[in-house]
Enzyme design. Sequence first.
Site, PDB file in Angstrom:
ATOM      1  N   ASP A 145      -5.046  -4.806 -34.810  1.00 23.88           N
ATOM      2  CA  ASP A 145      -5.825  -4.172 -36.167  1.00 23.88           C
ATOM      3  C   ASP A 145      -6.114  -5.262 -36.884  1.00 23.88           C
ATOM      4  N   ALA A 198      10.059  -4.984  -8.710  1.00 25.39           N
ATOM      5  CA  ALA A 198       9.079  -4.790  -9.440  1.00 25.39           C
ATOM      6  C   ALA A 198       9.186  -4.048 -10.713  1.00 25.39           C
ATOM      7  N   GLY A 203       0.746  -1.423   0.596  1.00 24.15           N
ATOM      8  CA  GLY A 203       0.511   0.048   0.120  1.00 24.15           C
ATOM      9  C   GLY A 203       0.685   0.909  -0.019  1.00 24.15           C
ATOM     10  N   LEU A 204       1.313   1.395  -0.910  1.00 21.42           N
ATOM     11  CA  LEU A 204       2.028   3.182  -1.279  1.00 21.42           C
ATOM     12  C   LEU A 204       0.785   4.075  -1.621  1.00 21.42           C
ATOM     13  N   GLY A 217      -0.386   9.458  -6.126  1.00 22.29           N
ATOM     14  CA  GLY A 217      -0.470   8.385  -7.161  1.00 22.29           C
ATOM     15  C   GLY A 217       1.238   8.519  -7.514  1.00 22.29           C
ATOM     16  N   ASN A 241      11.538  -0.564  -7.507  1.00 26.07           N
ATOM     17  CA  ASN A 241      12.658  -1.318  -8.317  1.00 26.07           C
ATOM     18  C   ASN A 241      12.606  -2.603  -8.855  1.00 26.07           C
ATOM     19  N   GLU A 275       3.276   1.044 -11.388  1.00 30.73           N
ATOM     20  CA  GLU A 275       4.670   1.058 -11.202  1.00 30.73           C
ATOM     21  C   GLU A 275       5.440   2.562 -11.789  1.00 30.73           C
ATOM     22  N   GLY A 276       4.242   3.211 -11.357  1.00 29.43           N
ATOM     23  CA  GLY A 276       5.307   5.157 -12.223  1.00 29.43           C
ATOM     24  C   GLY A 276       4.391   4.941 -13.287  1.00 29.43           C
TER      25      GLY A 276
HETATM   26  P1  TGC Z   1      13.525  11.909  -5.085  1.00 28.67           P
HETATM   27  O1  TGC Z   1      13.554  12.874  -4.418  1.00 28.67           O
HETATM   28  O2  TGC Z   1      14.134  11.942  -6.637  1.00 28.67           O
HETATM   29  O3  TGC Z   1      14.447  10.556  -4.425  1.00 28.67           O
HETATM   30  C1  TGC Z   1      14.077  10.535  -2.733  1.00 28.67           C
HETATM   31  C2  TGC Z   1      15.497   9.224  -2.859  1.00 28.67           C
HETATM   32  O4  TGC Z   1      15.501   8.442  -3.419  1.00 28.67           O
HETATM   33  C3  TGC Z   1      16.197   8.078  -4.281  1.00 28.67           C
HETATM   34  N1  TGC Z   1      15.852   7.585  -5.388  1.00 28.67           N
HETATM   35  C4  TGC Z   1      15.955   5.915  -5.494  1.00 28.67           C
HETATM   36  N2  TGC Z   1      16.319   4.912  -4.840  1.00 28.67           N
HETATM   37  C5  TGC Z   1      16.250   3.596  -5.577  1.00 28.67           C
HETATM   38  N3  TGC Z   1      15.573   3.672  -6.438  1.00 28.67           N
HETATM   39  C6  TGC Z   1      14.687   4.108  -6.626  1.00 28.67           C
HETATM   40  N4  TGC Z   1      13.637   4.041  -8.120  1.00 28.67           N
HETATM   41  C7  TGC Z   1      14.904   5.649  -6.295  1.00 28.67           C
HETATM   42  N5  TGC Z   1      14.155   7.248  -7.142  1.00 28.67           N
HETATM   43  C8  TGC Z   1      14.800   7.722  -6.756  1.00 28.67           C
HETATM   44  C9  TGC Z   1      16.746   9.180  -4.997  1.00 28.67           C
HETATM   45  O5  TGC Z   1      18.103   8.862  -5.503  1.00 28.67           O
HETATM   46  C10 TGC Z   1      17.032  10.226  -3.329  1.00 28.67           C
HETATM   47  O6  TGC Z   1      18.296  10.249  -2.209  1.00 28.67           O
HETATM   48  P2  TGC Z   1      18.881  10.607  -1.857  1.00 28.67           P
HETATM   49  O7  TGC Z   1      19.379   9.599  -1.512  1.00 28.67           O
HETATM   50  O8  TGC Z   1      19.139  12.067  -2.873  1.00 28.67           O
HETATM   51  O9  TGC Z   1      17.445  11.335  -1.025  1.00 28.67           O
HETATM   52  O10 TGC Z   1      12.347  11.519  -4.532  1.00 28.67           O
HETATM   53  P3  TGC Z   1      10.536  11.223  -4.609  1.00 28.67           P
HETATM   54  O11 TGC Z   1       9.889  11.046  -3.269  1.00 28.67           O
HETATM   55  O12 TGC Z   1      10.546  13.185  -4.993  1.00 28.67           O
HETATM   56  O13 TGC Z   1      10.402  10.811  -6.150  1.00 28.67           O
HETATM   57  C11 TGC Z   1      10.348  11.058  -7.227  1.00 28.67           C
HETATM   58  C12 TGC Z   1       9.356   9.369  -8.301  1.00 28.67           C
HETATM   59  C13 TGC Z   1       8.959  10.373  -9.236  1.00 28.67           C
HETATM   60  C14 TGC Z   1      10.611   9.901  -8.501  1.00 28.67           C
HETATM   61  C15 TGC Z   1       8.645   8.979  -7.172  1.00 28.67           C
HETATM   62  O14 TGC Z   1       8.043   9.624  -6.374  1.00 28.67           O
HETATM   63  C16 TGC Z   1       8.251   7.881  -8.641  1.00 28.67           C
HETATM   64  O15 TGC Z   1       8.362   7.072  -8.432  1.00 28.67           O
HETATM   65  N6  TGC Z   1       7.389   8.015  -8.203  1.00 28.67           N
HETATM   66  C17 TGC Z   1       6.200   6.781  -9.642  1.00 28.67           C
HETATM   67  C18 TGC Z   1       4.987   5.936  -8.433  1.00 28.67           C
HETATM   68  C19 TGC Z   1       4.987   5.044  -8.758  1.00 28.67           C
HETATM   69  O16 TGC Z   1       5.729   3.850  -9.377  1.00 28.67           O
HETATM   70  N7  TGC Z   1       4.057   4.544  -7.910  1.00 28.67           N
HETATM   71  C20 TGC Z   1       3.778   2.607  -7.533  1.00 28.67           C
HETATM   72  C21 TGC Z   1       2.686   2.234  -6.502  1.00 28.67           C
HETATM   73  S1  TGC Z   1       3.042   0.546  -6.556  1.00 28.67           S
HETATM   74  C22 TGC Z   1       2.140  -0.166  -7.916  1.00 28.67           C
HETATM   75  O17 TGC Z   1       2.041   0.452  -8.553  1.00 28.67           O
HETATM   76  C23 TGC Z   1       1.849  -1.815  -7.845  1.00 28.67           C
HETATM   77  S2  TGC Z   1       1.334  -2.124  -9.127  1.00 28.67           S
HETATM   78  C24 TGC Z   1       2.034  -3.083  -8.904  1.00 28.67           C
HETATM   79  C25 TGC Z   1       1.128  -4.761  -9.814  1.00 28.67           C
HETATM   80  O18 TGC Z   1      -0.007  -5.368  -9.579  1.00 28.67           O
HETATM   81  O19 TGC Z   1       1.656  -5.381 -10.072  1.00 28.67           O
HETATM   82  P1  FAD Z   2      -1.420  10.595 -11.057  1.00 24.22           P
HETATM   83  O1  FAD Z   2      -0.271  10.752 -10.836  1.00 24.22           O
HETATM   84  O2  FAD Z   2      -2.622  11.278 -10.907  1.00 24.22           O
HETATM   85  O3  FAD Z   2      -1.900  11.190 -12.907  1.00 24.22           O
HETATM   86  C1  FAD Z   2      -2.385  10.803 -13.538  1.00 24.22           C
HETATM   87  C2  FAD Z   2      -1.342  11.375 -15.087  1.00 24.22           C
HETATM   88  O4  FAD Z   2      -0.881  12.682 -14.855  1.00 24.22           O
HETATM   89  C3  FAD Z   2      -0.779  10.437 -15.680  1.00 24.22           C
HETATM   90  O5  FAD Z   2      -0.969  10.418 -16.556  1.00 24.22           O
HETATM   91  C4  FAD Z   2       0.819  10.903 -15.073  1.00 24.22           C
HETATM   92  O6  FAD Z   2       1.877  10.377 -16.095  1.00 24.22           O
HETATM   93  C5  FAD Z   2       0.506  12.133 -15.132  1.00 24.22           C
HETATM   94  N1  FAD Z   2       1.338  13.469 -14.480  1.00 24.22           N
HETATM   95  C6  FAD Z   2       1.096  12.989 -12.819  1.00 24.22           C
HETATM   96  N2  FAD Z   2       2.146  13.989 -12.660  1.00 24.22           N
HETATM   97  C7  FAD Z   2       2.822  14.841 -13.221  1.00 24.22           C
HETATM   98  C8  FAD Z   2       4.184  15.617 -13.725  1.00 24.22           C
HETATM   99  N3  FAD Z   2       4.473  15.519 -12.985  1.00 24.22           N
HETATM  100  N4  FAD Z   2       4.508  16.021 -15.120  1.00 24.22           N
HETATM  101  C9  FAD Z   2       3.506  15.624 -16.218  1.00 24.22           C
HETATM  102  N5  FAD Z   2       2.212  14.237 -16.249  1.00 24.22           N
HETATM  103  C10 FAD Z   2       2.250  14.281 -15.071  1.00 24.22           C
HETATM  104  N6  FAD Z   2      -0.451   1.149  -6.150  1.00 24.22           N
HETATM  105  C11 FAD Z   2      -0.024   0.401  -5.017  1.00 24.22           C
HETATM  106  O7  FAD Z   2       0.529   0.975  -3.783  1.00 24.22           O
HETATM  107  N7  FAD Z   2      -0.102  -0.730  -4.801  1.00 24.22           N
HETATM  108  C12 FAD Z   2      -0.587  -1.263  -5.412  1.00 24.22           C
HETATM  109  O8  FAD Z   2      -0.535  -2.751  -5.288  1.00 24.22           O
HETATM  110  C13 FAD Z   2      -1.288  -0.813  -7.116  1.00 24.22           C
HETATM  111  N8  FAD Z   2      -1.547  -1.613  -8.209  1.00 24.22           N
HETATM  112  C14 FAD Z   2      -2.232  -1.596  -8.585  1.00 24.22           C
HETATM  113  C15 FAD Z   2      -3.071  -2.203  -9.720  1.00 24.22           C
HETATM  114  C16 FAD Z   2      -3.851  -0.796 -10.576  1.00 24.22           C
HETATM  115  C17 FAD Z   2      -4.608  -2.510 -11.697  1.00 24.22           C
HETATM  116  C18 FAD Z   2      -3.596  -0.318 -11.046  1.00 24.22           C
HETATM  117  C19 FAD Z   2      -4.292   0.534 -12.290  1.00 24.22           C
HETATM  118  C20 FAD Z   2      -2.717   0.969  -9.665  1.00 24.22           C
HETATM  119  C21 FAD Z   2      -2.136   0.498  -8.641  1.00 24.22           C
HETATM  120  N9  FAD Z   2      -1.669   0.881  -8.605  1.00 24.22           N
HETATM  121  C22 FAD Z   2      -0.832   0.080  -7.264  1.00 24.22           C
HETATM  122  C23 FAD Z   2      -1.975   2.736  -8.185  1.00 24.22           C
HETATM  123  C24 FAD Z   2      -0.524   3.049  -9.437  1.00 24.22           C
HETATM  124  O9  FAD Z   2       0.770   2.913  -9.091  1.00 24.22           O
HETATM  125  C25 FAD Z   2      -0.475   4.629  -9.714  1.00 24.22           C
HETATM  126  O10 FAD Z   2      -1.924   4.377 -10.009  1.00 24.22           O
HETATM  127  C26 FAD Z   2       0.112   5.313 -10.571  1.00 24.22           C
HETATM  128  O11 FAD Z   2       1.424   5.518  -9.523  1.00 24.22           O
HETATM  129  C27 FAD Z   2      -0.747   6.787 -11.153  1.00 24.22           C
HETATM  130  O12 FAD Z   2      -0.775   7.258 -10.142  1.00 24.22           O
HETATM  131  P2  FAD Z   2      -2.603   7.928 -10.422  1.00 24.22           P
HETATM  132  O13 FAD Z   2      -3.096   6.499 -11.434  1.00 24.22           O
HETATM  133  O14 FAD Z   2      -3.057   8.429  -9.258  1.00 24.22           O
HETATM  134  O15 FAD Z   2      -2.055   9.287 -11.432  1.00 24.22           O
END
Ligand code: TGC
Ligand code: FAD
Length: 395
Positions: free
Chosen positions: A348, A254, A136-137, A143, A252, A375-376
């Site tokens: 298609d 995942a 849960g993130l 998001g 990373n 996952e981003g």
């Molecule tokens: P930021 O200020 O950029 O960085 C904070 C510190 O973290 C370091 N860092 C990392 N370290 C390890 N791995 C990474 N990928 C890293 N990215 C950044 C960075 O160097 C820094 O370190 P330090 O020593 O300088 O303090 O961090 P931020 O909080 O502003 O993050 C920016 C951003 C956009 C990259 C991050 O928020 C992000 O990746 N957002 C996307 C959110 C996301 O991916 N959510 C996923 C939720 S889980 C999910 O979706 C599961 S789906 C599962 C399924 O069903 O398969």
């Molecule tokens: P938002 O962050 O609101 O983004 C909406 C749009 O705006 C996107 O196109 C995005 O790219 C864009 N955007 C956002 N910020 C910027 C910017 N700065 N500049 C330009 N464009 C931007 N999360 C978990 O924690 N655990 C899970 O197990 C998990 N499973 C999931 C399963 C499914 C089926 C789905 C659909 C999602 C899941 N997620 C999970 C959540 C997922 O990680 C988020 O949906 C994802 O990180 C994007 O967040 P959001 O949907 O709130 O979109």
Amino acid sequence: MSNHQFFGVDFYKTDELLNERERSMRDTAHAFVTGEVLPIIKNHHREGTFPTELISKMGELGFFGANLQGYGCLSINNIEYGLIMQELERGDSSIRSFASVQSALGMFPIFAFGSEEQKEHWLPLLRDGKAISCFGLTEPDHGSDPANMKTKAIKTKNGFVLSGEKTWITNGDIADIAVVWAKLNGEIRGFLVPKGTAGFTATRIEGKFSLRASITSSLSFSECVIPEKNILPGTILPPGKKGLISALKCLNQARYGIAWGAVGAAMACYHAALDYAKTREQFGKPIASRQLVQEKLVAMLSAITNAQLKCIRLGQLKDAGSVTPTQISLAKRDNVAMALDCARTARDILGAAGITDGHPIIRHLLNLESVKTYEGTHDIHTLILGKEITGIDAF
Ligand code: TGC
Ligand code: FAD
């Protein structure tokens, strides 16, 4: 001799880059998907249900946490692990999602940041599929920017009180254990919240048109009391740091699996389109004999081949311990975009037949819309890479 050429795409003989163990693991996962997933997945997609009976089978095959060392895990290398993900997603993204969450987002945080007691208790259960995990993130208002999360943990005499909301959580309402990220004194820490904890509820999200065979839920924490021993101790940050770094380390893992999985989904779409094009006749000839259709098939073959090579190199870097998060971002971003393009092209080529679930393509296409987002998102990975190469944060 592997029979990979009959089911995969291997134009550049990547099979020759794999060792015997890697091929064998790929073939095991392939046989599982062909025998157990493909015959049932269409109905699960229709009904919006997850095939829970496959969980223990995947556990028996050692798929969960397979690339972790110790605790009875297979302890295989990252190319073997990637090939499992490729094959699972050749079946359906929901099966790969389950395995990704269990392995990379449930087991990995406990493995990397847990106490010995937490590891000894949870890792064997999760490895065998006797317990299910979720991560849960994401929150309703955060998001792409989870660092701004509102979920809070407050320290009490004997433990913590959690309050807040998480959403879009894969496996949320079937999980025995939730890895939950919350702010403790402003620092993001990981906590283990077992199912049934008072103040913790999980609610299924209905009405999805994507990843229909995967369970997705919202989690709510209202005055949810957990004992002190349920914090993940290793999520503590060095002095002066406030970020998401522990959670990002889990992502990373995942994202790496998704980069491979996308190749599997693309292969499934390519094969369905190629088979159809060879047998479907229009204007008196198979459509595969037309230059326009051949161009589409070649574009798919080319894209899949590029993605395969990227995955193998990424796996080598990960095994060497030198892979960077941004290299993983590039592969997640590009390979999912590639798979989505292949699915659309394949759809298609099938014309009207491509919109029915009599063929796997539309299911993959719909699933990949989620994979592009979770996952981003694609665009967030673009910004991560943009920052890497320019040094400028454009979020
Ligand atoms: P930021 O200020 O950029 O960085 C904070 C510190 O973290 C370091 N860092 C990392 N370290 C390890 N791995 C990474 N990928 C890293 N990215 C950044 C960075 O160097 C820094 O370190 P330090 O020593 O300088 O303090 O961090 P931020 O909080 O502003 O993050 C920016 C951003 C956009 C990259 C991050 O928020 C992000 O990746 N957002 C996307 C959110 C996301 O991916 N959510 C996923 C939720 S889980 C999910 O979706 C599961 S789906 C599962 C399924 O069903 O398969
Ligand atoms: P938002 O962050 O609101 O983004 C909406 C749009 O705006 C996107 O196109 C995005 O790219 C864009 N955007 C956002 N910020 C910027 C910017 N700065 N500049 C330009 N464009 C931007 N999360 C978990 O924690 N655990 C899970 O197990 C998990 N499973 C999931 C399963 C499914 C089926 C789905 C659909 C999602 C899941 N997620 C999970 C959540 C997922 O990680 C988020 O949906 C994802 O990180 C994007 O967040 P959001 O949907 O709130 O979109």
